[in-house]
Design an enzyme around this catalytic site. Structure first.
Site, PDB file in Angstrom:
ATOM      1  N   PHE A 111       0.818  -1.226   0.000  1.00  0.00           N
ATOM      2  CA  PHE A 111       0.000   0.000   0.000  1.00  0.00           C
ATOM      3  C   PHE A 111       0.838   1.256   0.000  1.00  0.00           C
ATOM      4  O   PHE A 111       0.378   2.329  -0.375  1.00  0.00           O
ATOM      5  CB  PHE A 111      -0.987  -0.011   1.181  1.00  0.00           C
ATOM      6  CG  PHE A 111      -0.426   0.402   2.514  1.00  0.00           C
ATOM      7  CD1 PHE A 111       0.181  -0.506   3.352  1.00  0.00           C
ATOM      8  CD2 PHE A 111      -0.523   1.721   2.934  1.00  0.00           C
ATOM      9  CE1 PHE A 111       0.688  -0.116   4.591  1.00  0.00           C
ATOM     10  CE2 PHE A 111      -0.025   2.121   4.175  1.00  0.00           C
ATOM     11  CZ  PHE A 111       0.584   1.196   4.993  1.00  0.00           C
ATOM     12  N   LYS A 112       2.094   1.122   0.394  1.00  0.00           N
ATOM     13  CA  LYS A 112       2.980   2.293   0.447  1.00  0.00           C
ATOM     14  C   LYS A 112       3.139   2.950  -0.909  1.00  0.00           C
ATOM     15  O   LYS A 112       3.391   4.151  -0.988  1.00  0.00           O
ATOM     16  CB  LYS A 112       4.365   1.882   0.938  1.00  0.00           C
ATOM     17  CG  LYS A 112       4.388   1.031   2.165  1.00  0.00           C
ATOM     18  CD  LYS A 112       4.141   1.826   3.409  1.00  0.00           C
ATOM     19  CE  LYS A 112       4.128   0.923   4.624  1.00  0.00           C
ATOM     20  NZ  LYS A 112       4.053   1.625   5.876  1.00  0.00           N
TER      21      LYS A 112
END
Ligand SMILES: Cc1ncc(COP(=O)(O)O)c(C=O)c1O
Ligand SMILES: N[C@@H](CCOP(=O)(O)O)C(=O)O
Length: 468
Positions: A111-112
């Site tokens: 998700f980064k």
């Protein structure tokens, strides 16, 4: 839009300065002075829009004149062009009331990427406008590092130094940091845990002579721009599921409290949220804090969800500032107690405010593996260990009153050994990442000592010799 520090003693800044500064000079974290408000009609209109259009609408009020509307649109388009799914963060229904918000379709499968791909472009833009260079540092328990390196590799205005705990990340995560061959990338394996890495990064920001000499910038979620980009997907998912006409709950696999704080920000901006549920592994400081009202550090236990092996959750300070009415002195007092004795108590008022919004639960190693196994056998859906923790905790908190969205924070192929052991299925990396598994690795093993890391950076950062 102006930004203030959680500790109330650092200069009030505009967006571009907050973007480049990372940590505030009083040791606090920047938060917007006020929360932009979206009315019901605006939120409803997000349902028919592309991810990119919602991102523009959500991010725009936070950046003022720092980036022109046209430039921001181009950056957003470029940032998400490389995602492997046209919806960028698709929502997948896995039960009658449950959904997984897949945040792992970016270049490093975590998700980064959603925030980092935009942050890299924003920083480059501001640095170019100012004719500056920056030295970027980051601490990672596995995912931030790869995503940051992917976003900054080969960029002329930045050198990037990522500190990770030696031997405590998965081999895919390690290779994402050690195989890029660009000269501006430095992967530093430290003999310690993630909290040691993060403490060194914060220590470097508080060492002003060093910070100014190397032009230090941060890409951890201490940097407000990381949180900002993550607010977007709460609105995207909420609107898709019927907000503002009904409330939505979110369960978030949590470590540094950045991702879930983005959900809190969305709520402050008008998104109707029933509950934000913190899901932790056995490193459960956040779940314990919400239960007992005492934030108390213990040792870190390595788990099969290594990215959440964290005890000091940076962004919890942002929540403390909010529930303490932005009382910088109160935040400073609690943070000083944490530094001195390893714990602090939260007063009844602020604690009650937290509990009204946040739920929490933990998931041990056996439960994580069992959740991966049963989601595979029952729904044919392969979870990574971090998302599995979210699914386990969401099941405990889902009372059917609102749709329950679990944030899918990583692709199972990042953790093939743990996933195979639990499910019997070995997830495959996407084709373009397979090459990395046999590429040459380049890393520097260093002692977890701030002076040693600073010396390495002084010796290798171009900003020192070329001027910031
Ligand atoms: C896969 C994964 N899940 C969850 C988390 C926890 O997110 P946060 O630190 O924003 O709470 C991380 C790391 O931060 C992660 O890499
Ligand atoms: N889990 C993270 C830890 C750092 O979190 P950040 O969101 O503050 O960058 C990781 O994978 O590195």
């Amino acid at each position: 839009m102006k930004y203030v520090s959680t500790r109330g003693e650092a200069p009030v800044l505009e967006f571009s300065d907050v973007l480049l500064q990372g940590l505030a000079r009083d040791g606090g974290l920047y938060i917007p002075e006020t929360w932009p408000q979206f009315d019901a009609a605006t939120i409803a209109s997000f349902a028919g829009k592309s991810y990119q259009d919602v991102a523009f609408a959500v991010i725009r009020p936070f950046i003022g004149d720092a980036i022109s509307e046209d430039d921001l649109k181009v950056m957003i388009a470029d940032a998400y062009a490389g995602f492997r799914h046209p919806a960028v963060t698709p929502l997948v229904q896995t039960g009658s009331n449950t959904f997984i918000l897949e945040l792992f379709h970016g270049p490093t499968l975590a998700f980064k990427d959603v925030a980092m791909q935009l942050l890299g472009r924003m920083m480059d833009h501001v640095l170019a406008e100012r004719g500056m260079r920056a030295t970027i540092v980051g601490a990672t328990s596995g995912d931030t590092g790869g995503a940051a390196i992917e976003a900054f590799r080969g960029r002329d205005r930045t050198d990037i130094f990522i500190l990770f705990p030696d031997g405590r990340v998965s081999s895919v995560q390690r290779r994402q940091m050690t195989t890029p061959s660009e000269a501006n990338v430095h992967a530093l394996a430290l003999t310690g845990n993630f909290d040691d890495c993060q403490a060194i990064v914060k220590g470097m920001f508080n060492h002003f002579a060093f910070r100014d000499r190397v032009g230090l910038s941060g890409v951890n979620s201490i940097n407000w721009a990381r949180i900002l980009a993550q607010i977007v997907y709460y609105f995207v998912a909420g609107a898709a599921l019927g907000a503002p006409h009904r409330k939505i709950s979110f369960t978030v696999p949590t470590g540094n409290f950045g991702d879930i704080f983005a959900g809190y920000a969305a709520m402050k901006m008008g998104l109707p949220i029933e509950k934000l549920v913190v899901a932790t592994n056995v490193n459960d400081i956040l779940a314990r804090t919400l239960e007992t009202g005492r934030y108390e550090k213990r040792g870190v236990t390595p788990t099969i969800s290594p990215s959440m092996d964290i005890q000091v959750s940076s962004n919890f300070e942002r929540l403390l500032a909010e529930v303490c009415g932005r009382d910088g002195e109160a935040v400073r007092r609690m943070m000083n107690q944490l530094g001195q004795s390893g714990s602090f108590a939260i007063d009844a008022g602020p604690l009650g405010e937290m509990r009204a919004v946040f739920g929490a639960g933990r998931c041990n190693e056996d439960q994580t593996a069992a959740t991966i196994a049963d989601m595979w056998s029952e729904a044919g859906y392969l979870l990574d260990p971090h998302t599995a923790i979210g699914v386990h905790v969401a099941r405990e908190h889902d009372d059917g009153s609102a749709p329950m969205v679990v944030l899918g924070t990583a692709h199972p192929a990042k953790f093939p050994d743990a996933v195979e052991k639990a499910s019997g299925i070995r997830p495959e990396l996407p084709e373009n990442l397979k090459e990395m598994m046999s590429a040459e690795e380049r890393q520097q093993v260093l002692a977890a000592d701030q002076r040693v890391v600073e010396q390495f950076i002084e010796d290798h950062a171009r900003a020192v010799t070329a001027g910031v």
